[in-house]
Scaffold this motif. Structure first.
Motif, PDB file in Angstrom:
ATOM      1  N   VAL A 163       8.652  14.198 -75.845  1.00 19.67           N
ATOM      2  CA  VAL A 163       8.691  13.323 -76.966  1.00 19.67           C
ATOM      3  C   VAL A 163       9.333  14.015 -78.229  1.00 19.67           C
ATOM      4  O   VAL A 163       8.624  14.841 -78.640  1.00 19.67           O
ATOM      5  CB  VAL A 163       7.253  12.776 -77.289  1.00 19.67           C
ATOM      6  N   HIS A 164      10.451  13.548 -78.876  1.00 18.94           N
ATOM      7  CA  HIS A 164      10.912  14.363 -80.125  1.00 18.94           C
ATOM      8  C   HIS A 164      10.632  13.210 -81.341  1.00 18.94           C
ATOM      9  O   HIS A 164      10.927  12.131 -81.253  1.00 18.94           O
ATOM     10  CB  HIS A 164      12.575  14.392 -79.831  1.00 18.94           C
ATOM     11  N   VAL A 165       9.903  13.969 -82.031  1.00 20.93           N
ATOM     12  CA  VAL A 165       9.589  13.059 -83.128  1.00 20.93           C
ATOM     13  C   VAL A 165       9.961  13.844 -84.388  1.00 20.93           C
ATOM     14  O   VAL A 165      10.303  15.027 -84.725  1.00 20.93           O
ATOM     15  CB  VAL A 165       8.066  12.927 -83.229  1.00 20.93           C
ATOM     16  N   ASP A 166       9.849  13.200 -85.788  1.00 18.28           N
ATOM     17  CA  ASP A 166      10.013  13.844 -87.134  1.00 18.28           C
ATOM     18  C   ASP A 166       8.861  14.139 -87.595  1.00 18.28           C
ATOM     19  O   ASP A 166       7.873  14.005 -87.091  1.00 18.28           O
ATOM     20  CB  ASP A 166      10.609  12.757 -88.006  1.00 18.28           C
ATOM     21  N   SER A 167       8.709  14.690 -88.753  1.00 16.15           N
ATOM     22  CA  SER A 167       7.535  15.323 -89.117  1.00 16.15           C
ATOM     23  C   SER A 167       6.606  14.583 -89.645  1.00 16.15           C
ATOM     24  O   SER A 167       5.464  14.764 -89.824  1.00 16.15           O
ATOM     25  CB  SER A 167       7.820  16.127 -90.700  1.00 16.15           C
ATOM     26  N   GLY A 168       6.618  13.051 -89.618  1.00 14.07           N
ATOM     27  CA  GLY A 168       5.629  12.227 -89.977  1.00 14.07           C
ATOM     28  C   GLY A 168       4.675  12.170 -88.939  1.00 14.07           C
ATOM     29  O   GLY A 168       3.783  11.144 -89.001  1.00 14.07           O
ATOM     30  N   PHE A 169       4.897  12.615 -87.819  1.00 17.31           N
ATOM     31  CA  PHE A 169       4.092  12.287 -86.760  1.00 17.31           C
ATOM     32  C   PHE A 169       2.939  13.409 -86.498  1.00 17.31           C
ATOM     33  O   PHE A 169       2.672  13.729 -85.389  1.00 17.31           O
ATOM     34  CB  PHE A 169       4.922  12.145 -85.419  1.00 17.31           C
TER      35      PHE A 169
END
Length: 134
Positions: A41-47
């Motif tokens: 799972v690659h996510v941005d800093s909002g997660f």
């Protein structure tokens, strides 16, 4: 919310949400109880806080800096590597937005039609991606 693979194929598009709904709130609503242990799972800093929902060994998210603790050069390099992978998702979003019906201000009274338009545009973007890969 959009999920795509490393080839920029769109695998999932959520329904449209009114107002300013945070991505992480949408994620929790849609994927509560889903087992992500087999996926990266690659996510941005909002997660931040995603570790409660996904196996921590498979989460790739950037490191946040704070006012009192700036990022080191090694942390900036890690963030650059992670961003180079996440940019594929941004390119997939751009392919969807290339369609004129999603660029104009929408005045539909029935918001379900906007969800349908988004799904159709995602399908067309996937079709264009498939032609580019072949």
């Amino acid at each position: 919310m959009l999920i795509c693979d490393r080839f920029r194929r769109i695998l999932f598009v959520s329904k449209m949400y009114e107002g300013h709904t945070h991505d992480f709130t949408i994620f929790k609503e849609i994927f509560a109880g889903f087992d992500f242990s087999l996926f990266r799972v690659h996510v941005d800093s909002g997660f931040y806080g995603l570790e409660q929902y996904v196996n921590p060994h498979f989460i790739f998210k950037p490191i946040k800096a704070s006012k009192t603790k700036p990022l080191t050069s090694q942390q900036r390099q890690i963030n650059t590597l992670l961003a180079s992978g996440r940019v594929r998702v941004e390119h997939a979003i751009a392919k969807i937005k290339a369609f004129f019906s999603l660029r104009i201000e929408n005045r539909l009274k029935d918001k379900r039609k906007l969800d349908d338009a988004m799904a159709i545009c995602a399908g067309l973007a996937n079709f264009k991606t498939k032609l580019a890969i072949a």
